[in-house]
Design a protein around this motif. Structure first.
Motif, short mmCIF file in Angstrom:
data_model
loop_
_atom_site.label_atom_id
_atom_site.label_comp_id
_atom_site.label_asym_id
_atom_site.label_seq_id
_atom_site.Cartn_x
_atom_site.Cartn_y
_atom_site.Cartn_z
N UNK A 49 0.83 -1.19 0.00
CA UNK A 49 0.00 0.00 0.00
C UNK A 49 0.87 1.25 0.00
N UNK A 50 0.55 2.21 -0.87
CA UNK A 50 1.21 3.51 -0.82
C UNK A 50 2.65 3.48 -1.29
N UNK A 51 3.51 4.21 -0.58
CA UNK A 51 4.90 4.38 -1.01
C UNK A 51 5.76 3.17 -0.69
N UNK A 52 6.93 3.16 -1.35
CA UNK A 52 7.89 2.08 -1.14
C UNK A 52 9.05 2.60 -0.29
N UNK A 53 10.20 2.01 -0.44
CA UNK A 53 11.32 2.39 0.43
C UNK A 53 11.89 3.75 0.09
N UNK A 54 12.21 3.95 -1.17
CA UNK A 54 12.82 5.22 -1.58
C UNK A 54 12.08 5.88 -2.72
N UNK A 55 11.00 5.30 -3.19
CA UNK A 55 10.23 5.89 -4.29
C UNK A 55 8.76 5.98 -3.90
N UNK A 56 8.05 6.82 -4.62
CA UNK A 56 6.62 7.00 -4.37
C UNK A 56 5.82 5.89 -5.03
N UNK A 57 4.73 5.53 -4.38
CA UNK A 57 3.72 4.68 -5.00
C UNK A 57 2.50 5.53 -5.28
N UNK A 58 1.50 4.92 -5.89
CA UNK A 58 0.28 5.69 -6.11
C UNK A 58 -0.40 5.90 -4.76
N UNK A 59 -1.32 6.87 -4.68
CA UNK A 59 -1.97 7.14 -3.39
C UNK A 59 -2.58 5.88 -2.79
N UNK A 60 -2.43 5.73 -1.47
CA UNK A 60 -2.98 4.57 -0.81
C UNK A 60 -4.47 4.40 -1.06
N UNK A 61 -5.20 5.51 -1.10
CA UNK A 61 -6.64 5.44 -1.36
C UNK A 61 -6.92 4.86 -2.74
N UNK A 62 -6.04 5.16 -3.71
CA UNK A 62 -6.22 4.62 -5.06
C UNK A 62 -5.98 3.12 -5.08
N UNK A 63 -5.04 2.64 -4.26
CA UNK A 63 -4.82 1.20 -4.16
C UNK A 63 -6.08 0.50 -3.66
N UNK A 64 -6.69 1.04 -2.62
CA UNK A 64 -7.88 0.43 -2.05
C UNK A 64 -9.05 0.50 -3.02
N UNK A 65 -9.14 1.59 -3.76
CA UNK A 65 -10.20 1.72 -4.76
C UNK A 65 -10.00 0.70 -5.88
N UNK A 66 -8.75 0.50 -6.27
CA UNK A 66 -8.44 -0.48 -7.31
C UNK A 66 -8.87 -1.88 -6.88
N UNK A 67 -8.61 -2.22 -5.64
CA UNK A 67 -9.02 -3.53 -5.12
C UNK A 67 -10.54 -3.68 -5.18
N UNK A 68 -11.25 -2.65 -4.74
CA UNK A 68 -12.71 -2.70 -4.75
C UNK A 68 -13.25 -2.76 -6.17
N UNK A 69 -12.66 -2.00 -7.08
CA UNK A 69 -13.13 -1.99 -8.47
C UNK A 69 -12.99 -3.37 -9.11
N UNK A 70 -12.00 -4.14 -8.66
CA UNK A 70 -11.80 -5.48 -9.20
C UNK A 70 -12.74 -6.50 -8.58
N UNK A 71 -13.59 -6.06 -7.65
CA UNK A 71 -14.51 -6.97 -6.99
C UNK A 71 -13.83 -7.80 -5.92
N UNK A 72 -12.70 -7.33 -5.44
CA UNK A 72 -11.92 -8.06 -4.43
C UNK A 72 -12.05 -7.38 -3.08
#
Length: 402
Positions: free
Chosen positions: A310-333
């Motif tokens: 979820x969210x960022x990694x060690x030294x680089x940015x990830x996509x917003x954490x909220x977008x990760x959770x939305x992606x999971x929901x959009x997939x029906x998971x």
């Protein structure tokens, strides 16, 4: 009746991907030739490959996605020369560099991920491996996290371990230890010269032997061949690791692999599917580099993988954490909760992963697998953009991306 011109090129028969899935579901293992065929499947058959692999994923893990959260306890200043890593010796990447977080800082960082839905916290520190005193710092942090949130899993990723250190981590409440193999043994000298593949194998064995769940994966896109990806997947299966983080190379400026950007989203799906066929009941975590290399196909990847950071990694940015959770929901998971197990699979087992996202900086894991955010504005040109460096969360005064 439709006739075919004599000059038309005969089309090969469609590979029977679902028959391969049936073979695995019946308790059999795929061959190296089968795994290689998955990696070489044409684009026209890609969704059939994904559909077949997804049958294995859903059989063992249902519709759950395990959410993991990285806490970078110590960033940069690593004496190892891993070519992919932004924290390597002599790296000029403009990453955050800081020494150890104290216990309160580490717990605060962990709680941000837990509050967002993470059921596992991955504690990562750069370096060849920890001193006994540093292991003591980490055991204090683990005990504090477990006291605050008893149900959360904790995975440590600290590099090569000395005798007794894995046992100390286990006694403090650690559930897992992450140490990625990173690439095939036959390719290892092409990505690192300061330690060996055998060194990494030894640490994975130490973790397992101490009663910790072993988490070990790799970084794709570092010049390895299809055959070497298959070699590595079979080695991970043979080691009976509980969790395989799959990272996709982030070509950090200031590292030897700067500018190496060879993967496309379809390649990444094939790699994930290959690993799923080889290790059908093992947690597969789509990790660093997913935003950059999978792009708009990230959601589809979750039909093969059953875990992510979820969210960022060690030294680089990830996509917003909220977008990760939305992606999971959009997939029906659904997000796997701390006290949830999926019958027939390992979803509730203490597997691990930290590595660069999936583990970390240094030989500890693969720092280089950390990934930049892909926004609506940058999606079209993300492959040409430099890796977005993390500037928030652990080690800074800015709120975490969770």
């Amino acid at each position: 009746m439709v006739t075919t011109p004599e000059s038309a090129t005969p089309q090969p028969a469609t590979p029977r991907w679902h028959e391969l899935a049936d073979h695995v579901l019946a308790g059999n293992q795929v061959s190296a030739a089968d795994a290689l065929a998955v990696l070489r499947a044409p684009d026209a058959q890609l969704m059939e490959v994904v559909a077949a692999a997804s049958r294995l994923r859903f059989h063992h893990f249902g519709n759950k996605v395990k959410v993991n959260y990285l806490v970078n306890l110590k960033s940069g200043l690593c004496p190892e020369d891993c070519f992919y890593c932004s924290q390597r010796l002599n790296s000029t990447a403009g990453i955050l560099r800081y020494t150890w977080l104290n216990t309160d800082e580490a717990v605060t960082a962990a709680k941000a991920g837990i509050a967002a839905g993470a059921s596992r916290v991955c504690l990562v520190a750069s370096g060849t491996g920890p001193s006994n005193r540093e292991v003591g710092k980490v055991t204090d942090i683990i005990e504090a996290i477990k006291s605050d949130t008893p149900g959360v899993e904790v995975c440590a990723c600290l590099g090569a371990l000395k005798d007794g250190q894995a046992e100390s981590l286990c006694a403090s409440g650690a559930d897992a230890y992450n140490h990625n193999l990173n690439t095939a043994e036959s390719h290892y000298e092409e990505i690192c010269t300061t330690h060996t593949y055998a060194d990494r194998e030894h640490t994975v064995s130490q973790a397992h032997g101490a009663g910790l769940s072993a988490c070990s994966g790799f970084i794709a896109g570092m010049g390895e061949s299809h055959e070497q990806l298959v070699e590595l997947a079979f080695d991970l299966r043979a080691k009976e690791v509980d969790s395989i983080p799959v990272n996709f190379l982030l070509p950090f400026d200031g590292t030897p692999l700067e500018g190496v950007d060879t993967l496309n989203p379809r390649d990444c799906l094939r790699i994930l599917a290959m690993v799923r066929f080889v290790a059908p009941d093992t947690e597969i975590r789509v990790a660093a580099g997913r935003e950059r290399h999978l792009g708009n196909l990230q959601g589809i990847a979750l039909y093969v993988a059953n875990s992510l950071f979820l969210g960022d990694y060690l030294t680089s940015e990830g996509q917003p954490g909220a977008a990760d959770l939305e992606m999971i929901a959009d997939a029906g998971l659904e997000v796997l909760r701390m006290d949830t197990e999926v019958e027939g699979g390992r979803a509730g087992h203490p597997d691990s992963d930290d590595d660069n996202a999936t583990t970390g900086p240094t030989p500890t894991g693969q720092d280089a697998a950390t990934e930049p955010a892909v926004t609506a504005e940058s999606a079209a040109g993300s492959k040409q953009n430099p890796v977005a460096i993390r500037t928030r969360g652990a080690g800074t005064s800015e709120p975490a991306n969770a």
